[in-house]
Design a protein around this motif. Structure first.
Motif, PDB file in Angstrom:
ATOM      1  N   ILE A  14      27.186   0.318   3.981  1.00  0.00           N
ATOM      2  CA  ILE A  14      25.882   0.392   3.311  1.00  0.00           C
ATOM      3  C   ILE A  14      25.966   1.353   2.128  1.00  0.00           C
ATOM      4  O   ILE A  14      25.454   1.073   1.053  1.00  0.00           O
ATOM      5  CB  ILE A  14      24.776   0.855   4.291  1.00  0.00           C
ATOM      6  N   THR A  17      27.623  -0.047  -1.379  1.00  0.00           N
ATOM      7  CA  THR A  17      27.129  -1.243  -2.063  1.00  0.00           C
ATOM      8  C   THR A  17      26.044  -0.873  -3.061  1.00  0.00           C
ATOM      9  O   THR A  17      25.514   0.224  -3.047  1.00  0.00           O
ATOM     10  CB  THR A  17      26.575  -2.257  -1.046  1.00  0.00           C
ATOM     11  N   LEU A  19      22.320  -2.045  -5.198  1.00  0.00           N
ATOM     12  CA  LEU A  19      21.081  -2.810  -5.047  1.00  0.00           C
ATOM     13  C   LEU A  19      21.093  -4.025  -5.963  1.00  0.00           C
ATOM     14  O   LEU A  19      21.641  -3.993  -7.052  1.00  0.00           O
ATOM     15  CB  LEU A  19      19.881  -1.922  -5.388  1.00  0.00           C
ATOM     16  N   TYR A  25      21.152 -14.471  -0.921  1.00  0.00           N
ATOM     17  CA  TYR A  25      22.304 -13.586  -0.771  1.00  0.00           C
ATOM     18  C   TYR A  25      23.477 -14.377  -0.230  1.00  0.00           C
ATOM     19  O   TYR A  25      23.319 -15.484   0.294  1.00  0.00           O
ATOM     20  CB  TYR A  25      21.961 -12.403   0.146  1.00  0.00           C
ATOM     21  N   ALA A  28      25.271 -10.429   4.316  1.00  0.00           N
ATOM     22  CA  ALA A  28      24.389  -9.326   4.695  1.00  0.00           C
ATOM     23  C   ALA A  28      24.885  -8.726   6.010  1.00  0.00           C
ATOM     24  O   ALA A  28      25.327  -9.453   6.901  1.00  0.00           O
ATOM     25  CB  ALA A  28      22.953  -9.814   4.849  1.00  0.00           C
ATOM     26  N   GLY A  30      24.023  -5.611   9.088  1.00  0.00           N
ATOM     27  CA  GLY A  30      22.952  -4.768   9.595  1.00  0.00           C
ATOM     28  C   GLY A  30      22.901  -4.723  11.100  1.00  0.00           C
ATOM     29  O   GLY A  30      23.920  -4.750  11.777  1.00  0.00           O
ATOM     30  N   LYS A 115      14.465 -13.168   2.851  1.00  0.00           N
ATOM     31  CA  LYS A 115      15.083 -12.201   1.945  1.00  0.00           C
ATOM     32  C   LYS A 115      13.977 -11.631   1.079  1.00  0.00           C
ATOM     33  O   LYS A 115      13.329 -12.355   0.321  1.00  0.00           O
ATOM     34  CB  LYS A 115      16.147 -12.902   1.099  1.00  0.00           C
ATOM     35  N   PRO A 120      17.189  -5.342  -1.316  1.00  0.00           N
ATOM     36  CA  PRO A 120      18.367  -5.939  -0.678  1.00  0.00           C
ATOM     37  C   PRO A 120      18.247  -5.962   0.854  1.00  0.00           C
ATOM     38  O   PRO A 120      19.083  -5.409   1.579  1.00  0.00           O
ATOM     39  CB  PRO A 120      19.504  -5.033  -1.140  1.00  0.00           C
ATOM     40  N   LEU A 121      17.203  -6.608   1.362  1.00  0.00           N
ATOM     41  CA  LEU A 121      16.960  -6.640   2.802  1.00  0.00           C
ATOM     42  C   LEU A 121      16.600  -8.049   3.237  1.00  0.00           C
ATOM     43  O   LEU A 121      15.778  -8.711   2.613  1.00  0.00           O
ATOM     44  CB  LEU A 121      15.823  -5.678   3.173  1.00  0.00           C
ATOM     45  N   ARG A 152      19.115  -6.884   8.041  1.00  0.00           N
ATOM     46  CA  ARG A 152      20.409  -6.822   7.381  1.00  0.00           C
ATOM     47  C   ARG A 152      20.267  -6.423   5.914  1.00  0.00           C
ATOM     48  O   ARG A 152      19.375  -6.895   5.219  1.00  0.00           O
ATOM     49  CB  ARG A 152      21.122  -8.166   7.492  1.00  0.00           C
ATOM     50  N   TYR A 153      21.212  -5.616   5.471  1.00  0.00           N
ATOM     51  CA  TYR A 153      21.310  -5.189   4.073  1.00  0.00           C
ATOM     52  C   TYR A 153      22.142  -6.230   3.332  1.00  0.00           C
ATOM     53  O   TYR A 153      23.258  -6.547   3.729  1.00  0.00           O
ATOM     54  CB  TYR A 153      21.981  -3.820   4.014  1.00  0.00           C
ATOM     55  N   CYS A 154      21.612  -6.783   2.261  1.00  0.00           N
ATOM     56  CA  CYS A 154      22.271  -7.840   1.489  1.00  0.00           C
ATOM     57  C   CYS A 154      23.287  -7.231   0.539  1.00  0.00           C
ATOM     58  O   CYS A 154      22.936  -6.425  -0.321  1.00  0.00           O
ATOM     59  CB  CYS A 154      21.252  -8.676   0.730  1.00  0.00           C
TER      60      CYS A 154
END
Length: 156
Positions: A14, A17, A19, A25, A28, A30, A115, A120-121, A152-154
């Protein structure tokens, strides 16, 4: 110890990366939850799109001295005029490892993937019943009340 290593690896990914501002995406990472009837499983999760419609989801989750590996194929498609919101359906499997053995489950799945625009989530919710294949509990069983939740973080 495994949980701590997974948490540290997730935090490092995380932190490295950048934004992005988009409604879709490719990958991702998370936190994934598998909950419902029985134990709640929590652990790292990754979803990767192979193209605009086909994706794979992998999770390693933990609960009550049980470790579960889940791999799912998901066909995704967007809702018209609903930026960032997709539906998906697919199938896969889970293998649960515990002291003294393991269990194998078939996992059909259907749900929603959202998304968040300019953030970015990705948030997902799905129904993922478990079809148990094995000798315990008198043979094959079906557990319909199982659900998945992902934050999840994209990455891109």
């Amino acid at each position: 110890m495994r949980k701590l290593i997974c948490l540290i690896a997730f935090s490092l990914m995380i932190g490295t990366t950048t934004l992005q501002a988009q409604d879709s995406y490719d990958t991702a990472i998370g936190l994934g939850l598998d909950f419902g009837e029985g134990s709640t499983f929590v652990g790292p999760s990754v979803k990767h799109f192979f193209d605009s419609n086909n994706a794979g989801l992998a999770e390693v989750t933990f609960a009550n001295d049980v470790t579960s590996l889940t791999a799912l194929y998901q066909y995704n498609d967007a809702f018209p005029n609903a930026g960032g919101l997709k539906w998906f359906a697919g199938a896969g499997f889970s293998i649960a490892f515990f002291d003294g053995g393991s269990d194998f489950f078939l996992r059909p799945t259907a749900g929603l993937d959202f998304k968040i625009s300019n953030v970015p989530l990705s948030i997902t919710f799905d129904w993922r019943p478990a079809i148990f294949l094995g000798d315990a509990n008198g043979g094959d069983t079906f557990e319909p009340a199982r659900f998945g939740l992902g934050f999840r973080y994209c990455l891109n």
